[in-house]
Design an enzyme around this catalytic site. Sequence first.
Site, PDB file in Angstrom:
ATOM      1  N   ASP A  51      52.683 -93.794 -10.711  1.00 30.25           N
ATOM      2  CA  ASP A  51      53.364 -93.484  -9.449  1.00 30.25           C
ATOM      3  C   ASP A  51      54.686 -92.767  -9.722  1.00 30.25           C
ATOM      4  O   ASP A  51      55.404 -92.379  -8.801  1.00 30.25           O
ATOM      5  CB  ASP A  51      53.554 -94.743  -8.585  1.00 30.25           C
ATOM      6  CG  ASP A  51      54.349 -95.823  -9.278  1.00 30.25           C
ATOM      7  OD1 ASP A  51      54.743 -95.626 -10.459  1.00 30.25           O
ATOM      8  OD2 ASP A  51      54.583 -96.879  -8.651  1.00 30.25           O
ATOM      9  N   LYS A 120      46.571-100.109 -12.151  1.00 26.73           N
ATOM     10  CA  LYS A 120      47.728-100.823 -12.705  1.00 26.73           C
ATOM     11  C   LYS A 120      48.589-101.335 -11.545  1.00 26.73           C
ATOM     12  O   LYS A 120      48.781-100.616 -10.558  1.00 26.73           O
ATOM     13  CB  LYS A 120      48.562 -99.899 -13.609  1.00 26.73           C
ATOM     14  CG  LYS A 120      49.845-100.561 -14.136  1.00 26.73           C
ATOM     15  CD  LYS A 120      50.440 -99.829 -15.330  1.00 26.73           C
ATOM     16  CE  LYS A 120      51.266 -98.617 -14.997  1.00 26.73           C
ATOM     17  NZ  LYS A 120      52.448 -98.860 -14.158  1.00 26.73           N
ATOM     18  N   GLU A 122      52.325-103.604 -10.651  1.00 27.31           N
ATOM     19  CA  GLU A 122      53.591-104.114 -11.184  1.00 27.31           C
ATOM     20  C   GLU A 122      53.821-105.548 -10.713  1.00 27.31           C
ATOM     21  O   GLU A 122      53.688-105.832  -9.527  1.00 27.31           O
ATOM     22  CB  GLU A 122      54.756-103.241 -10.698  1.00 27.31           C
ATOM     23  CG  GLU A 122      54.747-101.847 -11.280  1.00 27.31           C
ATOM     24  CD  GLU A 122      55.953-101.011 -10.839  1.00 27.31           C
ATOM     25  OE1 GLU A 122      56.888-101.568 -10.205  1.00 27.31           O
ATOM     26  OE2 GLU A 122      55.942 -99.800 -11.119  1.00 27.31           O
ATOM     27  N   GLU A 189      57.952-102.409 -19.913  1.00 24.46           N
ATOM     28  CA  GLU A 189      58.890-101.292 -19.784  1.00 24.46           C
ATOM     29  C   GLU A 189      60.329-101.767 -19.988  1.00 24.46           C
ATOM     30  O   GLU A 189      60.779-102.720 -19.356  1.00 24.46           O
ATOM     31  CB  GLU A 189      58.727-100.643 -18.387  1.00 24.46           C
ATOM     32  CG  GLU A 189      59.667 -99.458 -18.187  1.00 24.46           C
ATOM     33  CD  GLU A 189      59.277 -98.570 -17.011  1.00 24.46           C
ATOM     34  OE1 GLU A 189      58.218 -98.787 -16.384  1.00 24.46           O
ATOM     35  OE2 GLU A 189      60.060 -97.649 -16.709  1.00 24.46           O
TER      36      GLU A 189
HETATM   37  O1  KIV Z   1      54.468 -94.579 -13.258  1.00 20.24           O
HETATM   38  C1  KIV Z   1      54.553 -94.472 -14.492  1.00 20.24           C
HETATM   39  O2  KIV Z   1      54.607 -93.370 -15.061  1.00 20.24           O
HETATM   40  C2  KIV Z   1      54.593 -95.701 -15.291  1.00 20.24           C
HETATM   41  C3  KIV Z   1      54.934 -95.579 -16.742  1.00 20.24           C
HETATM   42  C4  KIV Z   1      56.372 -95.300 -16.916  1.00 20.24           C
HETATM   43  C5  KIV Z   1      54.484 -96.750 -17.512  1.00 20.24           C
HETATM   44  O3  KIV Z   1      54.373 -96.750 -14.777  1.00 20.24           O
END
Ligand code: KIV
Length: 271
Positions: A51, A120, A122, A189
């Site tokens: 994102d 993915k 968070e 991260e």
């Molecule tokens: O959105 C993204 O690019 C990410 C990476 C920084 C892991 O989540």
Amino acid sequence: MSVHKEVKKVTTHQLQEMKRRGEKISMLTAYDYTMAKIIDHAGIDVILVGDSASNVMAGHETTLPITLDQMIYHASSVIRAIDRALVVVDLPFGSYQGNSKEALTSAIKIMKESGAHAVKLEGGREIKDSIERILSAGIPVMGHLGLTPQSIYKFGTYTVRAKEEEEAARLMEDAKILEESGCFALVLEKIPAKLATEVAKNISIPVIGIGAGGGVDGQVLVTHDMLGMTHEFSPRFLRRYLNLYESMSNAFQQYIKDVKSKDFPNESEQY
Ligand code: KIV
């Protein structure tokens, strides 16, 4: 006639095997067909349709504004380019935090409409139900802990996370919860390298770091940053492999000069 391509694709199972045998996992972001094709042909293991497209492609200050449909547009462009890499797509802010049913609906929409291989999310314990519900539909989930940019307004800064003991202990617990929930991998991260190494040692799933040191199972960077296309952003963890900002600026300036001076096009560049 076989409809299967000869190229061997990367699977979530293979990533787990790579961790087991100590082979580091490479991951980069992509948001469009042309970039994804170059990255895939270079032999990357995982492409993340992050994102971060909200910042990099759309120029927003945060990752919050990007929508599910915009993520699907980016993801389907990437998927059309891929022969080998595993493609993971970020569920955008607001598409999974509310309740697990909504999370499942969002994940199914991404998988159906883009052809991606995994999603993915968070967060830790607070999104456990959502993760489990998505997994129950057979959709692989990658976790993301540490600096979680979708929560930027909760924390207020993009500084290193989990420096204090209490936050570090909570992060370790969350990593175990994500592993037990069935996540196939975890992004960490911007946390201290020592803590990231401990997490990677204490869980069986691959841990992919960004600003988390070399003791984890793989690395991810934002492609536009590592190519030096962006130049306002210079965190310590970022290794720039090119200075494309400068190379591209020079090329654009030369083109403008050539057009103005009538040097372009020349005799051999016309019909
Ligand atoms: O959105 C993204 O690019 C990410 C990476 C920084 C892991 O989540």
